[in-house]
Design a protein around this motif. Sequence first.
Motif, PDB file in Angstrom:
ATOM      1  N   ALA A  48       1.039  -1.124   0.019  1.00 30.41           N
ATOM      2  CA  ALA A  48       0.040  -0.079   0.112  1.00 30.41           C
ATOM      3  C   ALA A  48       0.932   1.137   0.041  1.00 30.41           C
ATOM      4  CB  ALA A  48      -0.805  -0.006   1.166  1.00 30.41           C
ATOM      5  N   PHE A  49       1.961   1.383   0.832  1.00 28.56           N
ATOM      6  CA  PHE A  49       2.832   2.333   0.685  1.00 28.56           C
ATOM      7  C   PHE A  49       3.583   2.359  -0.493  1.00 28.56           C
ATOM      8  CE2 PHE A  49       7.296   3.969   1.641  1.00 28.56           C
ATOM      9  CZ  PHE A  49       6.927   5.202   2.217  1.00 28.56           C
ATOM     10  N   GLU A  50       3.848   1.335  -1.107  1.00 29.72           N
ATOM     11  CA  GLU A  50       4.676   1.672  -2.376  1.00 29.72           C
ATOM     12  C   GLU A  50       3.713   2.157  -3.543  1.00 29.72           C
ATOM     13  OE1 GLU A  50       7.519   1.064  -5.266  1.00 29.72           O
ATOM     14  OE2 GLU A  50       7.583   1.069  -2.968  1.00 29.72           O
ATOM     15  N   SER A  51       2.791   1.747  -3.536  1.00 34.95           N
ATOM     16  CA  SER A  51       1.398   2.072  -4.575  1.00 34.95           C
ATOM     17  C   SER A  51       1.300   3.394  -4.312  1.00 34.95           C
ATOM     18  CB  SER A  51       0.206   1.476  -4.514  1.00 34.95           C
ATOM     19  OG  SER A  51      -0.385   1.645  -3.261  1.00 34.95           O
ATOM     20  N   CYS A  52       1.290   4.261  -3.274  1.00 36.36           N
ATOM     21  CA  CYS A  52       1.225   5.768  -2.869  1.00 36.36           C
ATOM     22  C   CYS A  52       2.064   6.426  -3.142  1.00 36.36           C
ATOM     23  CB  CYS A  52       0.395   5.895  -1.515  1.00 36.36           C
ATOM     24  SG  CYS A  52      -1.265   5.092  -1.308  1.00 36.36           S
ATOM     25  N   PHE A  53       3.491   6.178  -2.578  1.00 37.08           N
ATOM     26  CA  PHE A  53       4.577   6.815  -2.642  1.00 37.08           C
ATOM     27  C   PHE A  53       5.851   6.253  -3.054  1.00 37.08           C
ATOM     28  CE2 PHE A  53       1.941   7.844   1.403  1.00 37.08           C
ATOM     29  CZ  PHE A  53       1.505   9.115   1.019  1.00 37.08           C
ATOM     30  N   GLY A  54       5.755   5.079  -3.708  1.00 36.15           N
ATOM     31  CA  GLY A  54       6.924   4.210  -4.210  1.00 36.15           C
ATOM     32  C   GLY A  54       7.884   5.267  -5.250  1.00 36.15           C
ATOM     33  N   ASP A  55       7.267   6.010  -5.907  1.00 37.31           N
ATOM     34  CA  ASP A  55       7.930   6.788  -6.667  1.00 37.31           C
ATOM     35  C   ASP A  55       8.867   7.964  -6.267  1.00 37.31           C
ATOM     36  OD1 ASP A  55       5.551   8.153  -6.089  1.00 37.31           O
ATOM     37  OD2 ASP A  55       5.586   9.548  -7.958  1.00 37.31           O
ATOM     38  N   TRP A  56       8.443   8.671  -4.986  1.00 36.55           N
ATOM     39  CA  TRP A  56       9.244   9.711  -4.121  1.00 36.55           C
ATOM     40  C   TRP A  56      10.061   8.987  -3.406  1.00 36.55           C
ATOM     41  CZ3 TRP A  56       4.635  12.511  -1.411  1.00 36.55           C
ATOM     42  CH2 TRP A  56       3.806  13.498  -2.288  1.00 36.55           C
ATOM     43  N   MET A  57      10.209   7.374  -3.252  1.00 40.50           N
ATOM     44  CA  MET A  57      10.970   6.767  -2.364  1.00 40.50           C
ATOM     45  C   MET A  57      12.104   6.445  -3.061  1.00 40.50           C
ATOM     46  SD  MET A  57      10.422   7.599   0.888  1.00 40.50           S
ATOM     47  CE  MET A  57      11.834   6.399   1.587  1.00 40.50           C
ATOM     48  N   GLN A  58      12.179   6.458  -4.756  1.00 39.10           N
ATOM     49  CA  GLN A  58      13.212   5.986  -5.332  1.00 39.10           C
ATOM     50  C   GLN A  58      14.449   6.728  -5.325  1.00 39.10           C
ATOM     51  OE1 GLN A  58      11.698   5.891  -9.378  1.00 39.10           O
ATOM     52  NE2 GLN A  58      10.184   4.076  -8.929  1.00 39.10           N
ATOM     53  N   ARG A  59      14.328   8.060  -4.798  1.00 35.21           N
ATOM     54  CA  ARG A  59      15.714   8.836  -4.677  1.00 35.21           C
ATOM     55  C   ARG A  59      16.397   8.346  -3.514  1.00 35.21           C
ATOM     56  NH1 ARG A  59      14.550  15.225  -4.916  1.00 35.21           N
ATOM     57  NH2 ARG A  59      16.767  15.155  -4.529  1.00 35.21           N
ATOM     58  N   PRO A  60      17.492   8.068  -3.825  1.00 32.85           N
ATOM     59  CA  PRO A  60      18.539   7.615  -3.004  1.00 32.85           C
ATOM     60  C   PRO A  60      18.951   8.223  -1.415  1.00 32.85           C
ATOM     61  CG  PRO A  60      19.960   8.434  -4.469  1.00 32.85           C
ATOM     62  CD  PRO A  60      18.422   8.567  -5.182  1.00 32.85           C
ATOM     63  N   ASP A  61      18.404   9.466  -1.451  1.00 37.96           N
ATOM     64  CA  ASP A  61      18.482  10.194  -0.209  1.00 37.96           C
ATOM     65  C   ASP A  61      17.140  10.371   0.558  1.00 37.96           C
ATOM     66  OD1 ASP A  61      17.438  12.084  -2.172  1.00 37.96           O
ATOM     67  OD2 ASP A  61      18.493  13.753  -1.455  1.00 37.96           O
ATOM     68  N   ALA A  62      16.151   9.931   0.179  1.00 39.98           N
ATOM     69  CA  ALA A  62      15.045   9.982   0.663  1.00 39.98           C
ATOM     70  C   ALA A  62      14.725   9.434   1.947  1.00 39.98           C
ATOM     71  CB  ALA A  62      13.943   9.530  -0.206  1.00 39.98           C
ATOM     72  N   LEU A  63      14.239   9.896   2.681  1.00 41.48           N
ATOM     73  CA  LEU A  63      13.910   9.490   4.179  1.00 41.48           C
ATOM     74  C   LEU A  63      12.213   9.671   4.403  1.00 41.48           C
ATOM     75  CD1 LEU A  63      14.887   8.680   7.176  1.00 41.48           C
ATOM     76  CD2 LEU A  63      14.754  11.059   7.790  1.00 41.48           C
ATOM     77  N   CYS A  64      11.764   8.643   5.160  1.00 45.31           N
ATOM     78  CA  CYS A  64      10.289   8.693   5.268  1.00 45.31           C
ATOM     79  C   CYS A  64      10.230   8.675   6.819  1.00 45.31           C
ATOM     80  CB  CYS A  64       9.706   7.747   4.578  1.00 45.31           C
ATOM     81  SG  CYS A  64       7.686   7.495   5.019  1.00 45.31           S
ATOM     82  N   LEU A  65       9.392   9.696   7.339  1.00 46.40           N
ATOM     83  CA  LEU A  65       8.862   9.457   8.630  1.00 46.40           C
ATOM     84  C   LEU A  65       7.266   9.345   8.628  1.00 46.40           C
ATOM     85  CD1 LEU A  65      11.026  11.886  11.199  1.00 46.40           C
ATOM     86  CD2 LEU A  65      11.228   9.428  10.436  1.00 46.40           C
ATOM     87  N   MET A  66       6.740   8.455   9.477  1.00 39.90           N
ATOM     88  CA  MET A  66       5.282   8.395   9.488  1.00 39.90           C
ATOM     89  C   MET A  66       4.648   8.455  10.985  1.00 39.90           C
ATOM     90  SD  MET A  66       4.664   5.121   7.017  1.00 39.90           S
ATOM     91  CE  MET A  66       5.901   3.887   7.793  1.00 39.90           C
ATOM     92  N   SER A  67       3.572   9.204  11.156  1.00 36.72           N
ATOM     93  CA  SER A  67       2.988   9.312  12.261  1.00 36.72           C
ATOM     94  C   SER A  67       1.481   8.951  12.258  1.00 36.72           C
ATOM     95  CB  SER A  67       3.071  10.962  12.833  1.00 36.72           C
ATOM     96  OG  SER A  67       2.379  11.678  12.111  1.00 36.72           O
ATOM     97  N   GLY A  68       0.924   8.912  13.374  1.00 34.63           N
ATOM     98  CA  GLY A  68      -0.559   8.403  13.632  1.00 34.63           C
ATOM     99  C   GLY A  68      -0.594   6.768  13.772  1.00 34.63           C
ATOM    100  N   MET A  69      -1.816   6.422  13.511  1.00 32.14           N
ATOM    101  CA  MET A  69      -2.129   5.074  13.967  1.00 32.14           C
ATOM    102  C   MET A  69      -1.336   3.780  13.260  1.00 32.14           C
ATOM    103  SD  MET A  69      -4.137   5.309  16.431  1.00 32.14           S
ATOM    104  CE  MET A  69      -4.931   3.764  16.529  1.00 32.14           C
ATOM    105  N   VAL A  70      -0.605   4.447  12.296  1.00 31.98           N
ATOM    106  CA  VAL A  70       0.301   3.480  11.450  1.00 31.98           C
ATOM    107  C   VAL A  70       1.365   2.688  12.472  1.00 31.98           C
ATOM    108  CG1 VAL A  70       1.938   5.068  10.760  1.00 31.98           C
ATOM    109  CG2 VAL A  70       1.563   3.082   9.217  1.00 31.98           C
ATOM    110  N   GLY A  71       1.361   3.257  13.524  1.00 34.80           N
ATOM    111  CA  GLY A  71       2.404   2.700  14.544  1.00 34.80           C
ATOM    112  C   GLY A  71       1.546   1.945  15.681  1.00 34.80           C
ATOM    113  N   SER A  72       0.401   2.010  15.484  1.00 28.39           N
ATOM    114  CA  SER A  72      -0.290   0.978  16.685  1.00 28.39           C
ATOM    115  C   SER A  72      -0.292  -0.446  16.395  1.00 28.39           C
ATOM    116  CB  SER A  72      -1.816   1.487  16.473  1.00 28.39           C
ATOM    117  OG  SER A  72      -2.441   0.894  15.320  1.00 28.39           O
ATOM    118  N   LYS A  73      -0.947  -1.320  17.147  1.00 32.51           N
ATOM    119  CA  LYS A  73      -1.165  -2.819  16.976  1.00 32.51           C
ATOM    120  C   LYS A  73      -1.693  -3.222  15.751  1.00 32.51           C
ATOM    121  CE  LYS A  73      -0.812  -3.879  21.835  1.00 32.51           C
ATOM    122  NZ  LYS A  73      -1.477  -4.765  23.109  1.00 32.51           N
ATOM    123  N   GLN A  74      -2.777  -2.424  15.120  1.00 31.94           N
ATOM    124  CA  GLN A  74      -3.313  -2.552  14.022  1.00 31.94           C
ATOM    125  C   GLN A  74      -2.546  -2.157  12.675  1.00 31.94           C
ATOM    126  OE1 GLN A  74      -5.174  -1.040  16.646  1.00 31.94           O
ATOM    127  NE2 GLN A  74      -5.472  -2.879  17.575  1.00 31.94           N
ATOM    128  N   GLY A  75      -1.424  -1.233  13.088  1.00 32.03           N
ATOM    129  CA  GLY A  75      -0.613  -0.864  11.793  1.00 32.03           C
ATOM    130  C   GLY A  75       0.306  -1.453  11.318  1.00 32.03           C
TER     131      GLY A  75
END
Length: 303
Positions: A48-75
Amino acid sequence: MNVRTLLAVDWGTSSLRGAWLDARGQAVEERSFARGILTVAPGEFAPAFESCFGDWMQRPDALCLMSGMVGSKQGWLEAPYCTCPAGFEEVAANLAWVKPGRVAIVPGLVCEHDGLPDVMRGEETQVFGALQLLGLQDALLVLPGTHSKWVRVQAGRIQSFATFMTGEFFALLRQHSILSRTLPASDGAFDSEAFDQGVTLALRGNSLLHTAFSTRTLSLFDRLPAAALPSYLSGLVIGEELRAQTLQANTHVVIIGSAALTQRYQNALALRGVPAQRIGSEATWAGLWAIAQTIHPSLLKTV
């Protein structure tokens, strides 16, 4: 952090938002999807992450930080809670790395009141962003929503917070109580006079268990038109939340959230004589950017 581009992601229960930030932390592009964590099956977060943001993450220097319920037990990956008091350093040191050096989830926070735990996920990032945007080290902030959070910050660190189920109580009363038979099918246009009337009654009342019934009786005796009742009930529950707060005459409150909801809180606080300023979704991007700047360089080795 070294100068790197950042993908800032807010992945909640019902929605997924992302912003591509440049080397100065400014949003270059934003995306939004109806892909909250409840729509993602276990084991499918990476695709799901790849389909939404995979093109942005192709850059070798890219860093991704995520916040919210993605870090919960259901995430995607559970990010353990940090104990308050907590600031940028504690949060950055306890990131949950999905892909070491590349993709991480910001931990939520936990504090205790009278031996009872209280938690947040995502709001801590918004608070940190608001502090950065407004240049504050000490503040009282409220984040309205289904579960409103009142947050106290000192010296740039979240000291404590308290959760109020205001939005959820409104929904329950609106849809599943005897009041729902009186209320119109849709909320319609906001009625500021009816809202203020509800806030005022709540502030001088003793309990929402008593004042809520006035929504029915005011309609029964034609003292409020049906179209004004949702705004009146909203004023009652928000006023009840404000009645529970210890607010001094010189208190200044920062409200973080959507324009419509923060406006209601600003109006309600004004009825208590408390000034407030509002800030929107940009707080999330600013918070993730600020956290990224605090990450120790040893954790950012691309693999």
